[in-house]
Design an enzyme around this catalytic site. Structure first.
Site, PDB file in Angstrom:
ATOM      1  N   VAL A  30       5.300   7.638  12.436  1.00  0.00           N
ATOM      2  CA  VAL A  30       4.349   8.025  13.488  1.00  0.00           C
ATOM      3  C   VAL A  30       3.312   8.964  12.880  1.00  0.00           C
ATOM      4  O   VAL A  30       3.665   9.943  12.219  1.00  0.00           O
ATOM      5  CB  VAL A  30       5.046   8.760  14.651  1.00  0.00           C
ATOM      6  CG1 VAL A  30       4.038   9.139  15.736  1.00  0.00           C
ATOM      7  CG2 VAL A  30       6.168   7.922  15.237  1.00  0.00           C
ATOM      8  N   LYS A  59       5.216   3.975  18.611  1.00  0.00           N
ATOM      9  CA  LYS A  59       5.113   5.360  18.140  1.00  0.00           C
ATOM     10  C   LYS A  59       5.467   6.359  19.250  1.00  0.00           C
ATOM     11  O   LYS A  59       6.195   7.323  19.013  1.00  0.00           O
ATOM     12  CB  LYS A  59       3.702   5.610  17.602  1.00  0.00           C
ATOM     13  CG  LYS A  59       3.426   4.844  16.298  1.00  0.00           C
ATOM     14  CD  LYS A  59       1.960   4.897  15.929  1.00  0.00           C
ATOM     15  CE  LYS A  59       1.678   4.212  14.596  1.00  0.00           C
ATOM     16  NZ  LYS A  59       0.245   4.013  14.358  1.00  0.00           N
ATOM     17  N   ILE A 104       0.493  12.848   9.166  1.00  0.00           N
ATOM     18  CA  ILE A 104       0.628  14.048  10.010  1.00  0.00           C
ATOM     19  C   ILE A 104       2.099  14.432  10.129  1.00  0.00           C
ATOM     20  O   ILE A 104       2.919  13.604  10.530  1.00  0.00           O
ATOM     21  CB  ILE A 104       0.091  13.794  11.444  1.00  0.00           C
ATOM     22  CG1 ILE A 104      -1.339  13.288  11.409  1.00  0.00           C
ATOM     23  CG2 ILE A 104       0.211  15.043  12.301  1.00  0.00           C
ATOM     24  CD1 ILE A 104      -1.866  12.863  12.782  1.00  0.00           C
ATOM     25  N   GLU A 114      -6.316  -5.991  11.832  1.00  0.00           N
ATOM     26  CA  GLU A 114      -5.871  -7.251  11.225  1.00  0.00           C
ATOM     27  C   GLU A 114      -6.704  -8.397  11.809  1.00  0.00           C
ATOM     28  O   GLU A 114      -7.372  -8.234  12.823  1.00  0.00           O
ATOM     29  CB  GLU A 114      -4.405  -7.525  11.633  1.00  0.00           C
ATOM     30  CG  GLU A 114      -3.471  -6.386  11.437  1.00  0.00           C
ATOM     31  CD  GLU A 114      -2.866  -6.361  10.055  1.00  0.00           C
ATOM     32  OE1 GLU A 114      -2.746  -7.437   9.442  1.00  0.00           O
ATOM     33  OE2 GLU A 114      -2.529  -5.255   9.596  1.00  0.00           O
ATOM     34  N   GLY A 149     -11.154  -3.412   7.250  1.00  0.00           N
ATOM     35  CA  GLY A 149      -9.728  -3.498   6.918  1.00  0.00           C
ATOM     36  C   GLY A 149      -8.846  -2.647   7.821  1.00  0.00           C
ATOM     37  O   GLY A 149      -7.655  -2.490   7.566  1.00  0.00           O
ATOM     38  N   GLU A 171       9.666  10.173   8.905  1.00  0.00           N
ATOM     39  CA  GLU A 171       8.486  10.994   9.199  1.00  0.00           C
ATOM     40  C   GLU A 171       7.193  10.172   9.230  1.00  0.00           C
ATOM     41  O   GLU A 171       6.309  10.396  10.068  1.00  0.00           O
ATOM     42  CB  GLU A 171       8.370  12.113   8.153  1.00  0.00           C
ATOM     43  CG  GLU A 171       7.192  13.048   8.337  1.00  0.00           C
ATOM     44  CD  GLU A 171       7.206  13.762   9.679  1.00  0.00           C
ATOM     45  OE1 GLU A 171       8.147  14.515   9.935  1.00  0.00           O
ATOM     46  OE2 GLU A 171       6.248  13.561  10.486  1.00  0.00           O
ATOM     47  N   THR A 193       0.822  -1.209   0.000  1.00  0.00           N
ATOM     48  CA  THR A 193       0.000   0.000   0.000  1.00  0.00           C
ATOM     49  C   THR A 193       0.861   1.265   0.000  1.00  0.00           C
ATOM     50  O   THR A 193       0.680   2.152  -0.836  1.00  0.00           O
ATOM     51  CB  THR A 193      -0.914   0.005   1.253  1.00  0.00           C
ATOM     52  OG1 THR A 193      -1.590  -1.248   1.291  1.00  0.00           O
ATOM     53  CG2 THR A 193      -1.911   1.123   1.236  1.00  0.00           C
TER      54      THR A 193
HETATM   55  N1  HSE Z   1      -2.592  -0.067  12.579  1.00  0.00           N
HETATM   56  C1  HSE Z   1      -2.212   1.304  12.581  1.00  0.00           C
HETATM   57  C2  HSE Z   1      -3.386   2.164  13.071  1.00  0.00           C
HETATM   58  C3  HSE Z   1      -1.785   1.725  11.201  1.00  0.00           C
HETATM   59  O1  HSE Z   1      -4.500   1.643  13.209  1.00  0.00           O
HETATM   60  O2  HSE Z   1      -3.210   3.338  13.357  1.00  0.00           O
HETATM   61  C4  HSE Z   1      -0.859   2.890  11.159  1.00  0.00           C
HETATM   62  O3  HSE Z   1       0.340   2.672  11.853  1.00  0.00           O
END
Ligand code: HSE
Length: 403
Positions: free
Chosen positions: A126, A199, A130, A184, A181, A123, A10
């Site tokens: 996290v 993060k 943004i 997971e 989606g 960048e 993606t």
């Molecule tokens: N699984 C993460 C979320 C995706 O839901 O924010 C982005 O890191």
């Protein structure tokens, strides 16, 4: 600048798309044409224009002196680590969207980049689209950062928003998040807080200038949040959000990932759905808020491409980004002061009175369909809370209040 994109999923395909679609703009921004010479993936993509530049062997990229930059969008800490490290050692700069890689190996990769006068940037690792990492290390250099508190995981924020606004149960909203989606099939990285933990570790490392080890950050997810917790929170004027937080309190650094009670007046309160937001306090800048899409193909890829631009603009010069090669000792959260939401599963009047007295609560809250009650404690350390809580077997839930 000739780049190689590692991973055509993606985000990787988004990076290729933006670099192609915004070629003119990027050339203007960097003063140099940036092109993708290779895309590395194990898969084939029949009919996709990427076929012409697709390679299956990383050595093709590593051994090509024309490639000055690798863009890692594969994820994980296996091949992603080996490839980025060998690229840096071979004199190629790197950028990545991979928080797991940065949280685990960031110190080592930054040190190699500095040593070789290259750049390692992240960048997009996290907050997706943004801008948060560059503002922290570049725009906020005139003061100290005293706190960062963020909604750093879109999946759990989506789930908690649904539970709050629609009065639905955890299992029910998890199924919806999976169907859309966001989550997971194994949702643990999101719902157990592990994603947010990496993060906030990265943000804390930048904010405080030393490596914060994600394994040292106390991490609690949202799996035990119930419909009743939500109903009490709403009645008491709070929302429950999963927050990653780090704070400097009189020189002691605290960091955590936890569901928190967030008062209606807090800038993060209205952030709902899959959005992310990061609230930053600086001693000179005052309070700042960064808000946007924390995931998604083009938002995340746009942050990666911003790194590509930054790296292309700085050949032979390491931009100061990241942290010193030293580990920060976090303070024990049991010593940090907080108020706490406490829910009891019994409504015996003597328990209510004893609990209110023990925890210094101003009032007791009840909701219609629930036999128990809840209260907000006075401000106290977690160690003090735990000592008092040991006397009450009726406690069903405790959630800290965001100060
Ligand atoms: N699984 C993460 C979320 C995706 O839901 O924010 C982005 O890191």
């Amino acid at each position: 600048m000739k780049a190689a994109v590692l991973g055509y999923g993606t985000i990787g395909s988004g990076v290729v798309e933006i670099l192609e679609q915004k070629k003119e703009l990027i050339t203007r921004e960097t003063g140099e044409e940036v092109s993708v010479k290779y895309v590395l993936d194990l898969r084939d993509f029949p009919g996709d224009p990427v076929e012409k530049i697709l390679v299956h062997d990383f050595d093709t990229i590593l051994n090509d002196p024309e490639v000055g930059l690798v863009v890692e969008t594969m994820g994980g800490t296996g091949a992603a680590y080996t490839f980025v490290k060998s690229a840096l050692l071979a004199g190629k700069s790197a950028c990545t969207s991979n928080k797991a890689l940065v949280a685990k190996y960031g110190s080592e990769l930054l040190a190699i980049a500095r040593e070789k006068k290259l750049n390692f940037q992240f960048e997009a690792s996290v907050g997706g689209g943004i801008p948060i990492i560059r503002p922290l290390y570049s725009c906020m250099t005139a003061g100290n950062i005293t706190e960062i508190t963020g909604i750093l995981n879109g999946t759990t924020n989506f789930m908690l928003s649904k539970m709050d606004l629609e009065g639905r149960a955890y299992e029910d909203v998890l199924k919806e998040a999976q169907a859309l989606g966001y989550a997971e099939r194994d949702p643990s990285a999101d719902v157990e807080g592990y994603d947010a933990c990496r993060k906030i570790a990265i943000l804390s490392s930048i904010a405080f200038g030393k490596f914060v080890d994600f394994e040292q950050i106390e991490t609690r997810g949202i799996t035990d949040i119930t419909k009743d917790d939500m109903a009490f929170a709403r009645k008491m004027g709070y929302a429950i959000k999963l927050l990653g937080s780090c704070k400097n309190v009189d020189g002691k650094i605290y960091a955590s990932v936890s569901p928190k009670f967030l008062p209606t007046g807090h800038p993060l309160y209205p952030v709902s759905g899959v959005f992310n937001a990061v609230y930053v306090k600086g001693d000179m800048s005052g309070d700042l808020m960064f808000y946007g899409s924390g995931a998604g193909k083009l938002p995340t890829a746009s942050a990666v491409v911003a790194d590509v631009v930054e790296i292309t603009r700085n050949p032979g010069r390491t931009v100061f980004a990241g942290w010193a090669d030293e580990t920060l000792a976090l303070s024990e959260n049991t010593g940090a002061e907080n108020q706490y939401f406490v829910r009891f599963n019994a409504a015996d009047q003597s328990v209510e009175e004893a609990a209110a007295a023990a925890f210094g609560a101003e009032e007791i809250t009840k909701i219609d369909h629930e036999p128990g009650f809840a209260l907000l404690t006075a401000k106290m350390t977690r160690a003090e809370y735990e000592e008092k809580a040991a006397a009450f077997s009726q406690i069903a839930q405790m959630i800290p209040v965001q100060g």
